[in-house]
Design a protein around this motif. Sequence first.
Motif, PDB file in Angstrom:
ATOM      1  N   ILE A  12      50.443  47.286  38.009  1.00  0.00           N
ATOM      2  CA  ILE A  12      49.904  45.943  38.205  1.00  0.00           C
ATOM      3  C   ILE A  12      48.635  45.998  39.058  1.00  0.00           C
ATOM      4  N   LEU A  13      48.685  46.746  40.146  1.00  0.00           N
ATOM      5  CA  LEU A  13      47.504  46.869  41.016  1.00  0.00           C
ATOM      6  C   LEU A  13      46.294  47.370  40.240  1.00  0.00           C
ATOM      7  N   MET A  14      46.484  48.415  39.429  1.00  0.00           N
ATOM      8  CA  MET A  14      45.356  48.989  38.693  1.00  0.00           C
ATOM      9  C   MET A  14      44.830  48.034  37.627  1.00  0.00           C
ATOM     10  N   GLU A  15      45.730  47.348  36.938  1.00  0.00           N
ATOM     11  CA  GLU A  15      45.285  46.438  35.870  1.00  0.00           C
ATOM     12  C   GLU A  15      44.580  45.219  36.451  1.00  0.00           C
ATOM     13  N   VAL A  16      45.146  44.635  37.503  1.00  0.00           N
ATOM     14  CA  VAL A  16      44.537  43.440  38.091  1.00  0.00           C
ATOM     15  C   VAL A  16      43.186  43.771  38.727  1.00  0.00           C
ATOM     16  N   PHE A  17      43.178  44.729  39.637  1.00  0.00           N
ATOM     17  CA  PHE A  17      41.927  45.046  40.331  1.00  0.00           C
ATOM     18  C   PHE A  17      40.920  45.710  39.398  1.00  0.00           C
ATOM     19  N   GLY A  18      41.410  46.442  38.392  1.00  0.00           N
ATOM     20  CA  GLY A  18      40.507  47.039  37.416  1.00  0.00           C
ATOM     21  C   GLY A  18      39.757  45.984  36.632  1.00  0.00           C
ATOM     22  N   ALA A  19      40.489  44.972  36.123  1.00  0.00           N
ATOM     23  CA  ALA A  19      39.846  43.896  35.370  1.00  0.00           C
ATOM     24  C   ALA A  19      38.871  43.122  36.250  1.00  0.00           C
ATOM     25  N   LEU A  20      39.276  42.784  37.477  1.00  0.00           N
ATOM     26  CA  LEU A  20      38.408  42.017  38.372  1.00  0.00           C
ATOM     27  C   LEU A  20      37.131  42.779  38.709  1.00  0.00           C
ATOM     28  N   GLU A  21      37.237  44.085  38.894  1.00  0.00           N
ATOM     29  CA  GLU A  21      36.050  44.880  39.208  1.00  0.00           C
ATOM     30  C   GLU A  21      35.113  44.976  38.003  1.00  0.00           C
ATOM     31  N   LEU A  22      35.661  45.057  36.816  1.00  0.00           N
ATOM     32  CA  LEU A  22      34.822  45.097  35.619  1.00  0.00           C
ATOM     33  C   LEU A  22      34.007  43.809  35.487  1.00  0.00           C
ATOM     34  N   PHE A  23      34.618  42.683  35.832  1.00  0.00           N
ATOM     35  CA  PHE A  23      33.890  41.408  35.756  1.00  0.00           C
ATOM     36  C   PHE A  23      32.731  41.339  36.757  1.00  0.00           C
ATOM     37  N   LYS A  24      32.765  42.147  37.787  1.00  0.00           N
ATOM     38  CA  LYS A  24      31.713  42.119  38.805  1.00  0.00           C
ATOM     39  C   LYS A  24      30.483  42.944  38.415  1.00  0.00           C
ATOM     40  N   GLN A  25      30.586  43.702  37.333  1.00  0.00           N
ATOM     41  CA  GLN A  25      29.482  44.597  36.961  1.00  0.00           C
ATOM     42  C   GLN A  25      28.310  43.827  36.361  1.00  0.00           C
ATOM     43  N   ILE A  26      27.116  44.156  36.822  1.00  0.00           N
ATOM     44  CA  ILE A  26      25.887  43.517  36.350  1.00  0.00           C
ATOM     45  C   ILE A  26      25.051  44.548  35.603  1.00  0.00           C
ATOM     46  N   ARG A  27      24.444  44.110  34.521  1.00  0.00           N
ATOM     47  CA  ARG A  27      23.620  45.023  33.723  1.00  0.00           C
ATOM     48  C   ARG A  27      22.412  45.495  34.529  1.00  0.00           C
ATOM     49  N   GLU A  48      41.573  32.774  30.821  1.00  0.00           N
ATOM     50  CA  GLU A  48      40.150  32.517  31.015  1.00  0.00           C
ATOM     51  C   GLU A  48      39.868  32.201  32.479  1.00  0.00           C
ATOM     52  N   GLY A  49      39.020  33.037  33.098  1.00  0.00           N
ATOM     53  CA  GLY A  49      38.620  32.775  34.471  1.00  0.00           C
ATOM     54  C   GLY A  49      37.774  31.515  34.548  1.00  0.00           C
ATOM     55  N   LYS A  50      37.930  30.779  35.637  1.00  0.00           N
ATOM     56  CA  LYS A  50      37.220  29.498  35.793  1.00  0.00           C
ATOM     57  C   LYS A  50      35.905  29.645  36.569  1.00  0.00           C
ATOM     58  N   GLY A  51      35.638  30.856  37.052  1.00  0.00           N
ATOM     59  CA  GLY A  51      34.408  31.060  37.802  1.00  0.00           C
ATOM     60  C   GLY A  51      33.176  31.038  36.905  1.00  0.00           C
ATOM     61  N   LYS A  52      32.006  30.903  37.520  1.00  0.00           N
ATOM     62  CA  LYS A  52      30.750  30.867  36.777  1.00  0.00           C
ATOM     63  C   LYS A  52      30.323  32.282  36.406  1.00  0.00           C
ATOM     64  N   ILE A  53      29.955  32.462  35.137  1.00  0.00           N
ATOM     65  CA  ILE A  53      29.486  33.765  34.666  1.00  0.00           C
ATOM     66  C   ILE A  53      28.178  34.106  35.380  1.00  0.00           C
ATOM     67  N   ALA A  54      28.123  35.293  35.952  1.00  0.00           N
ATOM     68  CA  ALA A  54      26.917  35.714  36.666  1.00  0.00           C
ATOM     69  C   ALA A  54      25.821  36.112  35.681  1.00  0.00           C
ATOM     70  N   GLU A  55      24.584  35.920  36.094  1.00  0.00           N
ATOM     71  CA  GLU A  55      23.465  36.336  35.250  1.00  0.00           C
ATOM     72  C   GLU A  55      23.498  37.855  35.079  1.00  0.00           C
ATOM     73  N   GLY A  56      23.486  38.298  33.840  1.00  0.00           N
ATOM     74  CA  GLY A  56      23.516  39.726  33.558  1.00  0.00           C
ATOM     75  C   GLY A  56      24.899  40.351  33.650  1.00  0.00           C
ATOM     76  N   GLN A  57      25.950  39.521  33.756  1.00  0.00           N
ATOM     77  CA  GLN A  57      27.309  40.081  33.838  1.00  0.00           C
ATOM     78  C   GLN A  57      27.590  40.930  32.605  1.00  0.00           C
ATOM     79  N   LYS A  58      27.977  42.172  32.800  1.00  0.00           N
ATOM     80  CA  LYS A  58      28.097  43.108  31.676  1.00  0.00           C
ATOM     81  C   LYS A  58      29.357  42.908  30.877  1.00  0.00           C
ATOM     82  N   PHE A  59      30.500  42.799  31.548  1.00  0.00           N
ATOM     83  CA  PHE A  59      31.784  42.700  30.854  1.00  0.00           C
ATOM     84  C   PHE A  59      32.291  41.261  30.943  1.00  0.00           C
ATOM     85  N   LEU A  60      32.195  40.556  29.832  1.00  0.00           N
ATOM     86  CA  LEU A  60      32.627  39.157  29.800  1.00  0.00           C
ATOM     87  C   LEU A  60      34.089  39.023  29.404  1.00  0.00           C
ATOM     88  N   THR A  61      34.560  39.952  28.601  1.00  0.00           N
ATOM     89  CA  THR A  61      35.963  39.937  28.180  1.00  0.00           C
ATOM     90  C   THR A  61      36.538  41.342  28.317  1.00  0.00           C
TER      91      THR A  61
END
Length: 399
Positions: A384-399, A63-76
């Motif tokens: 590892i690079l693709m899985e880590v950066f892929g997941a992090l980029e998905l969390f940055k997506q806003i609706r 579980e990431g400890k950062g604050k969920i952004a408003e409209g964040q599309k991918f939460l998990t």
Amino acid sequence: MKIRERIDEIFEEIVEIRRTLHENPELSEQEIKTSQRISEFLTKYEIPHETEIAGHGIVAIIEGKGKIAEGQKFLTVGIRADMDALPINEEVNVPFKSKTEGVMHACGHDIHVAALLGTAKILKEAEADFSGTVKLFFEPAEETIGGAKQMIEAGYLMNPTVDAAIGLHITPEVETGMVQFRRGKMNAASTEFEITVEGVACHGAHPENGVDSIVAASSLVCMLQSIVTRNLSPTNPGIITIGQIHGGNKDNIIANETVLSGMIRALDNDTRSFLKKRVKEMAENVASGFGAKANVQFTDGYPALANDDEVEDILEAVAEEVLSKENVCFLPEPSLGADDFSYFSEAIQAVYFNIGCLGKGETVRQALHSEQLNPDEECIRTGILMEVFGALELFKQIR
């Protein structure tokens, strides 16, 4: 945290894990020690997880400890690795060669698990820097009964709900350091079938007194191929394979029963359903034409695997940024092979991609499911690079 540098620092540890897994392969539904090793690693790095899922599967949560952004599309975001080996006797002479006679990681699942464990370690250390939850699926029995389906049916796409999933597979067709994508349809749906042709036995000297099941079955083998060539559009791939045929028990007896078995493959589930319908009709009608009967049984394998366009766009951009555009390539056509990651792609937005494992400058081509498979371990870094950066980029997506 400098992720690239940290991956370099842990890489030797992850390679050693891969070698331990490779030395100790376990067949589908028997992955007891493999599961224990995964659990020990996750416990060591304080990553909460559940074991014995769908047999010997494991699901871990970070579980990431950062604050969920408003409209964040991918939460998990879910990331999947399969863990089972194959009944193949390894012929590669490496120090970590399989210690189990007749069993080998000949499809790279040891690589997949090692990469996901590396990803788990990195994301756990970086949990303060991202917002969202990562679910790690260590899947059993991909090569046989399909552990993905059972994990999903057990409810592990819920609590929290997985919004998107990514998975990878090694490919010896592409050099190490490269990623291979396929937009849309990537892998086929499959169905096993068995056709029992029932005739009437009699003495071989008087065939007019019986119904020859072998003659009827032989005609059927040829006729089944006309389904693909005449009932499907040339632009819609399908395969009907007869892999076995058994009939008769003595040279001078007309066989009363002949059994054929094989496989149907298609790139979408509707085409598979159509081919099943035509196989049944063809078998019954051809057999009837010889005065015989045909009983047809189907066992569905995995559904078709199609990649989600939105997640594909995101991962392609990640690959170009992390690995460079020159290291991104595309599968020229879908594979008629099957993979049970398709259950994830059926249920949620998901993308499956390949990572190259052919050593740079290597001239000897390898193949999956081969006793000679010897993937370049540097491909773990790519995973590892693709899985880590892929997941992090998905969390940055806003609706």
